[in-house]
Design a protein around this motif. Sequence first.
Motif, PDB file in Angstrom:
ATOM      1  N   GLY A  59      36.575  42.246  33.504  1.00  0.00           N
ATOM      2  CA  GLY A  59      36.588  41.814  34.947  1.00  0.00           C
ATOM      3  C   GLY A  59      37.228  40.946  34.913  1.00  0.00           C
ATOM      4  N   THR A  60      38.954  40.851  35.709  1.00  0.00           N
ATOM      5  CA  THR A  60      40.144  39.187  35.773  1.00  0.00           C
ATOM      6  C   THR A  60      40.523  40.486  37.277  1.00  0.00           C
ATOM      7  OG1 THR A  60      41.677  40.754  35.297  1.00  0.00           O
ATOM      8  CG2 THR A  60      40.627  39.712  33.555  1.00  0.00           C
ATOM      9  N   VAL A  61      41.320  39.247  37.586  1.00  0.00           N
ATOM     10  CA  VAL A  61      41.493  39.354  39.314  1.00  0.00           C
ATOM     11  C   VAL A  61      43.328  39.326  39.064  1.00  0.00           C
ATOM     12  CG1 VAL A  61      41.101  37.629  39.898  1.00  0.00           C
ATOM     13  CG2 VAL A  61      41.715  39.336  41.735  1.00  0.00           C
ATOM     14  N   ILE A  62      43.423  39.621  39.702  1.00  0.00           N
ATOM     15  CA  ILE A  62      45.855  39.167  39.464  1.00  0.00           C
ATOM     16  C   ILE A  62      45.663  38.211  41.061  1.00  0.00           C
ATOM     17  CG2 ILE A  62      47.641  40.080  39.849  1.00  0.00           C
ATOM     18  CD1 ILE A  62      46.778  42.458  39.145  1.00  0.00           C
ATOM     19  N   ILE A  63      46.346  37.153  40.195  1.00  0.00           N
ATOM     20  CA  ILE A  63      46.402  35.922  41.452  1.00  0.00           C
ATOM     21  C   ILE A  63      47.816  35.528  41.484  1.00  0.00           C
ATOM     22  CG2 ILE A  63      43.924  35.219  41.367  1.00  0.00           C
ATOM     23  CD1 ILE A  63      45.272  32.655  39.357  1.00  0.00           C
ATOM     24  N   SER A  64      48.402  36.005  40.669  1.00  0.00           N
ATOM     25  CA  SER A  64      50.480  35.787  40.763  1.00  0.00           C
ATOM     26  C   SER A  64      51.333  36.857  39.634  1.00  0.00           C
ATOM     27  CB  SER A  64      50.222  34.101  40.224  1.00  0.00           C
ATOM     28  OG  SER A  64      49.954  33.998  38.626  1.00  0.00           O
ATOM     29  N   LYS A  65      52.118  36.550  39.694  1.00  0.00           N
ATOM     30  CA  LYS A  65      53.256  37.593  39.095  1.00  0.00           C
ATOM     31  C   LYS A  65      52.665  37.269  37.168  1.00  0.00           C
ATOM     32  CE  LYS A  65      56.850  37.295  41.767  1.00  0.00           C
ATOM     33  NZ  LYS A  65      58.934  37.185  41.701  1.00  0.00           N
ATOM     34  N   SER A 111      29.517  39.040  55.486  1.00  0.00           N
ATOM     35  CA  SER A 111      29.060  39.723  54.175  1.00  0.00           C
ATOM     36  C   SER A 111      30.550  39.863  53.507  1.00  0.00           C
ATOM     37  CB  SER A 111      29.640  41.342  54.872  1.00  0.00           C
ATOM     38  OG  SER A 111      31.014  41.677  55.722  1.00  0.00           O
ATOM     39  N   ALA A 112      30.690  40.053  52.399  1.00  0.00           N
ATOM     40  CA  ALA A 112      32.003  40.235  51.303  1.00  0.00           C
ATOM     41  C   ALA A 112      31.278  40.949  50.524  1.00  0.00           C
ATOM     42  CB  ALA A 112      31.839  39.094  50.515  1.00  0.00           C
ATOM     43  N   SER A 113      32.597  41.072  49.100  1.00  0.00           N
ATOM     44  CA  SER A 113      32.602  42.144  48.156  1.00  0.00           C
ATOM     45  C   SER A 113      32.565  41.831  47.059  1.00  0.00           C
ATOM     46  CB  SER A 113      33.263  43.553  49.397  1.00  0.00           C
ATOM     47  OG  SER A 113      34.297  43.223  48.670  1.00  0.00           O
ATOM     48  N   THR A 114      31.620  42.283  46.438  1.00  0.00           N
ATOM     49  CA  THR A 114      32.305  42.759  44.313  1.00  0.00           C
ATOM     50  C   THR A 114      32.779  43.797  43.828  1.00  0.00           C
ATOM     51  OG1 THR A 114      30.816  42.958  43.395  1.00  0.00           O
ATOM     52  CG2 THR A 114      30.325  40.810  44.534  1.00  0.00           C
ATOM     53  N   LEU A 115      34.038  43.539  42.930  1.00  0.00           N
ATOM     54  CA  LEU A 115      34.721  44.228  42.418  1.00  0.00           C
ATOM     55  C   LEU A 115      33.898  44.470  40.455  1.00  0.00           C
ATOM     56  CD1 LEU A 115      38.434  44.889  43.866  1.00  0.00           C
ATOM     57  CD2 LEU A 115      36.638  45.889  44.042  1.00  0.00           C
ATOM     58  N   GLY A 116      33.895  45.578  39.787  1.00  0.00           N
ATOM     59  CA  GLY A 116      33.586  45.518  38.223  1.00  0.00           C
ATOM     60  C   GLY A 116      34.126  47.092  38.007  1.00  0.00           C
ATOM     61  N   TRP A 117      34.044  46.867  37.176  1.00  0.00           N
ATOM     62  CA  TRP A 117      34.201  48.241  35.871  1.00  0.00           C
ATOM     63  C   TRP A 117      32.777  48.951  35.291  1.00  0.00           C
ATOM     64  CZ3 TRP A 117      39.393  49.612  36.231  1.00  0.00           C
ATOM     65  CH2 TRP A 117      40.125  48.240  36.360  1.00  0.00           C
ATOM     66  N   SER A 118      33.218  50.204  35.967  1.00  0.00           N
ATOM     67  CA  SER A 118      31.233  51.196  35.549  1.00  0.00           C
ATOM     68  C   SER A 118      32.190  51.164  33.537  1.00  0.00           C
ATOM     69  CB  SER A 118      31.482  52.302  36.157  1.00  0.00           C
ATOM     70  OG  SER A 118      30.436  53.051  34.927  1.00  0.00           O
ATOM     71  N   CYS A 137      25.492  47.153  38.348  1.00  0.00           N
ATOM     72  CA  CYS A 137      26.371  45.967  37.759  1.00  0.00           C
ATOM     73  C   CYS A 137      26.358  45.323  37.468  1.00  0.00           C
ATOM     74  CB  CYS A 137      26.428  45.258  39.056  1.00  0.00           C
ATOM     75  SG  CYS A 137      24.777  44.393  39.241  1.00  0.00           S
ATOM     76  N   ARG A 138      25.982  46.525  35.763  1.00  0.00           N
ATOM     77  CA  ARG A 138      25.643  45.473  34.399  1.00  0.00           C
ATOM     78  C   ARG A 138      27.261  45.184  33.971  1.00  0.00           C
ATOM     79  NH1 ARG A 138      22.877  50.111  32.040  1.00  0.00           N
ATOM     80  NH2 ARG A 138      23.683  50.787  32.521  1.00  0.00           N
ATOM     81  N   PHE A 139      27.989  45.618  35.125  1.00  0.00           N
ATOM     82  CA  PHE A 139      30.095  45.345  33.411  1.00  0.00           C
ATOM     83  C   PHE A 139      30.691  45.011  34.776  1.00  0.00           C
ATOM     84  CE2 PHE A 139      27.214  48.255  30.896  1.00  0.00           C
ATOM     85  CZ  PHE A 139      27.759  47.606  29.875  1.00  0.00           C
ATOM     86  N   ASP A 140      30.170  43.857  35.330  1.00  0.00           N
ATOM     87  CA  ASP A 140      31.100  43.390  36.539  1.00  0.00           C
ATOM     88  C   ASP A 140      31.284  41.777  36.577  1.00  0.00           C
ATOM     89  OD1 ASP A 140      28.383  42.126  36.949  1.00  0.00           O
ATOM     90  OD2 ASP A 140      28.551  41.710  39.134  1.00  0.00           O
ATOM     91  N   SER A 141      30.878  41.716  34.704  1.00  0.00           N
ATOM     92  CA  SER A 141      31.291  40.122  34.734  1.00  0.00           C
ATOM     93  C   SER A 141      32.116  39.971  34.866  1.00  0.00           C
ATOM     94  CB  SER A 141      30.804  40.220  33.451  1.00  0.00           C
ATOM     95  OG  SER A 141      30.369  38.632  32.996  1.00  0.00           O
ATOM     96  N   GLY A 142      32.995  37.750  35.103  1.00  0.00           N
ATOM     97  CA  GLY A 142      34.627  37.776  35.386  1.00  0.00           C
ATOM     98  C   GLY A 142      35.232  39.033  36.430  1.00  0.00           C
ATOM     99  N   GLY A 143      34.276  39.572  36.708  1.00  0.00           N
ATOM    100  CA  GLY A 143      35.324  40.577  38.447  1.00  0.00           C
ATOM    101  C   GLY A 143      34.944  39.391  39.603  1.00  0.00           C
ATOM    102  N   PRO A 144      35.186  39.627  40.857  1.00  0.00           N
ATOM    103  CA  PRO A 144      35.233  38.796  41.843  1.00  0.00           C
ATOM    104  C   PRO A 144      34.675  38.577  42.733  1.00  0.00           C
ATOM    105  CG  PRO A 144      38.204  40.333  41.480  1.00  0.00           C
ATOM    106  CD  PRO A 144      37.207  39.935  40.781  1.00  0.00           C
ATOM    107  N   LEU A 145      34.499  37.975  43.522  1.00  0.00           N
ATOM    108  CA  LEU A 145      33.494  38.073  44.961  1.00  0.00           C
ATOM    109  C   LEU A 145      34.753  37.691  46.047  1.00  0.00           C
ATOM    110  CD1 LEU A 145      30.948  37.937  46.715  1.00  0.00           C
ATOM    111  CD2 LEU A 145      30.904  35.591  46.493  1.00  0.00           C
ATOM    112  N   ILE A 146      34.698  39.086  46.970  1.00  0.00           N
ATOM    113  CA  ILE A 146      36.265  38.905  47.832  1.00  0.00           C
ATOM    114  C   ILE A 146      35.929  38.520  49.180  1.00  0.00           C
ATOM    115  CG2 ILE A 146      38.181  40.180  49.006  1.00  0.00           C
ATOM    116  CD1 ILE A 146      38.541  41.179  46.385  1.00  0.00           C
TER     117      ILE A 146
END
Length: 288
Positions: free
Chosen positions: A85-91, A178-185, A228-237
Motif C-alpha cells: 500500500g501507499t498513500v498520496i501526499i502531494s501532486k 482512536s485511529a484507523s489503518t487502510l489496506g488492500w485485500s 490485515c495481512r496485506f496492509d503493509s505500507g499503508g497509512p495510520l490515520i
Amino acid sequence: MQCFSLTTLLVVSLTNLILLIVMILESRKKCLNEDVISDTGFRFGALKGLDKSSAVMQRGVLRDEARSMAALILLKGGMTSLICGTVIISKTWVLTTAHCCELVRSLSFENLKITSNSENWKRGKKRSIENLVRHINYTAKSSAFNVCLIKVGSPFKEVNEQPMPIASSEYRYITDTSASTLGWSSTKSSLYTIDVNLISFQRCRTLVKADHVDETMVCAYNIDTADCRFDSGGPLIQSNIVIGMVSFETNCAKRATARVFTRMSFFQRWFQDVEKQNDVRIGASFKP
C-alpha cells in the motif's frame, strides 16, 4: 421397548455430556481471553469496530481518507501483483515504507506502477514511477527509519486522488485515542479499513518484547479481530492526518495485539533533507 428406551437414554445422556464439555471449554476460553486483555491493560471503549470494506465507500464515492490511498504493483509476464500500500501526499509523490521499497529495489521501473482513484487496486488508474527515495538509515533487522518516498510520472488529479497531510514534528500522540489503518485485500483486491487505539511507547515495548522499538515508531492495537495481512505500507490515520505507516507486527489479525507503525512526526526534517539533497520539491503538507 425397554431396550429402545435405554438406548435413547444413553444417547441423550451422551449428548448432554458433550454439550456440558463444550460449555466448560468455551467458558474457560473466555476466561483466558479476559485474563489476557486484563494483563495488557487495554481499554476497548473508545471506538466500535467498522466493517472492513464497506466503510471506505459512501454513495459510490470514497471516504475522505480513502481518497488518498494508492497501491504499488508489479506488472510482469502478463500478471499483475500487489506489492504494498501507499498513500498520496502531494501532486506527484506517494509515501510508503522502506521495506516495501526494498522488495522492488532490483526491479525495473518499467514493471512497477502506482494505481489509485479506485477502491480496487486492480482497477485503479496506473501511473509510471520515476524515483524511489528510501531512508538511508533503514535496516530490515531493526525496522527503524521505515519510510520511503515514490515519485510518479504524472500528477494526481482525479476525484479520488486527494493528497493527505502528514503529522508534523509537533504532533501529539495521545494514548488510548482512536485511529484507523487502510489496506488492500488480497482476495477481493479491495480497500478496507481497520480501527485501532494508540498505546504508549513504554507499553508497546513491553508487549512486543523487542529492543528495536524506538522513537521512530508508534504503536496501536486492533479494536476488532481483522484480516490485515496485506496492509503493509499503508497509512495510520487520525483526524485525516497520516500519523504512521504500517511497519511490523506479531499477529496483526488478532484483537489486542500490539502493532508497530512508523511514527511520521519524526520525519518532517527528513523530507526537507530529501528535497535539498535531490533538488526536488515534494510538496507535502504537515499538520501539528
